[in-house]
Scaffold this active site. Sequence first.
Site, PDB file in Angstrom:
ATOM      1  N   ASP A   8       0.887  -1.156   0.000  1.00 37.88           N
ATOM      2  CA  ASP A   8       0.000   0.000   0.000  1.00 37.88           C
ATOM      3  C   ASP A   8       0.936   1.219   0.000  1.00 37.88           C
ATOM      4  OD1 ASP A   8      -2.317   1.645   0.500  1.00 37.88           O
ATOM      5  OD2 ASP A   8      -1.594   1.793   2.573  1.00 37.88           O
ATOM      6  N   ASP A  10      -0.049   5.116   0.801  1.00 36.98           N
ATOM      7  CA  ASP A  10      -0.286   6.136   1.840  1.00 36.98           C
ATOM      8  C   ASP A  10      -0.183   5.513   3.232  1.00 36.98           C
ATOM      9  OD1 ASP A  10      -0.952   8.197  -0.037  1.00 36.98           O
ATOM     10  OD2 ASP A  10      -2.929   7.314  -0.271  1.00 36.98           O
TER      11      ASP A  10
HETATM   12  C1  BG6 Z   1      -5.853   5.729   0.004  1.00 38.69           C
HETATM   13  C2  BG6 Z   1      -5.986   6.503   1.292  1.00 38.69           C
HETATM   14  O1  BG6 Z   1      -4.539   5.310  -0.163  1.00 38.69           O
HETATM   15  O2  BG6 Z   1      -6.225   6.554  -1.106  1.00 38.69           O
HETATM   16  C3  BG6 Z   1      -7.406   7.035   1.416  1.00 38.69           C
HETATM   17  O3  BG6 Z   1      -5.690   5.643   2.390  1.00 38.69           O
HETATM   18  C4  BG6 Z   1      -7.765   7.878   0.203  1.00 38.69           C
HETATM   19  O4  BG6 Z   1      -7.516   7.790   2.601  1.00 38.69           O
HETATM   20  C5  BG6 Z   1      -7.570   7.037  -1.057  1.00 38.69           C
HETATM   21  O5  BG6 Z   1      -9.108   8.316   0.288  1.00 38.69           O
HETATM   22  C6  BG6 Z   1      -7.871   7.795  -2.353  1.00 38.69           C
HETATM   23  O6  BG6 Z   1      -6.860   8.732  -2.590  1.00 38.69           O
HETATM   24  P1  BG6 Z   1      -6.842   9.823  -3.734  1.00 38.69           P
HETATM   25  O7  BG6 Z   1      -5.411  10.299  -3.716  1.00 38.69           O
HETATM   26  O8  BG6 Z   1      -7.203   9.154  -5.035  1.00 38.69           O
HETATM   27  O9  BG6 Z   1      -7.821  10.879  -3.367  1.00 38.69           O
HETATM   28 MG    MG Z   2      -2.613   3.209   3.666  1.00 37.27          MG
END
Ligand code: BG6
Ligand code: MG
Length: 215
Positions: A8, A10
Amino acid sequence: MIKGVIFDLDGVLVSTDELHYKAWKRLADEIGIREFNKEDNEKQRGVSRMESLEIVLNKGQKRYTPKEKEALAERKNSYYREMLETLDDHAALAGVVATLEMLQTKGILIGIGSVSKNAPLILAKTGLLKYIDQVSCGFDIKRSKPDPEVFEVAASKLNLKEEECLVVEDSAAGVVAAKAANMKSLGVGPYYKILGADYQAKTLLDVINWEKILC
Ligand code: BG6
Ligand code: MG
């Protein structure tokens, strides 16, 4: 035998989970939802942008049309992308680069399984892209975690069977997704003890049993 590790992004490779929170908090404050807090933000880990928006809006009373919701999500994303501009190759979390290099040395394939549509940008800005064999991200999937789709796509792009892959996650939704994909998981991050993962470590720096995990 593990032939690929799917990370993963984030909160696992980069602390962009904090930036997501700041951007949602700014939006929430602007639309008068002052009650949105860290606890709500924990539920946003691993879920899509639009589902994350619903978690914010559920803290307030006002109802929004689908078009207004799109605009709110876009607004949050513009705040978030502004923050991503500050990322550079110091942004990788503790132990990340050493872990990626170790896996490369062992000939283990490295994938990304993130529901974020900003994943390619983050990987490029942090210099991590050079370690990654395949990226499965928000552009590749219809369903977000806990659905296994993002990890299944990653395995298929790596040309590996599901059971040959290990997932590294910081969210409960991600660990559920890994299990549903028939993949073992390593839980990291502030909640590593309660994610239900097969292996646990606070950060990648703290993983001491890679030999066991990869067997
Ligand atoms: C995930 C995060 O990796 O990405 C979530 O943990 C987030 O919190 C999701 O909502 C979507 O991210 P993005 O960058 O497409 O808005
Ligand atoms: Mg994460």
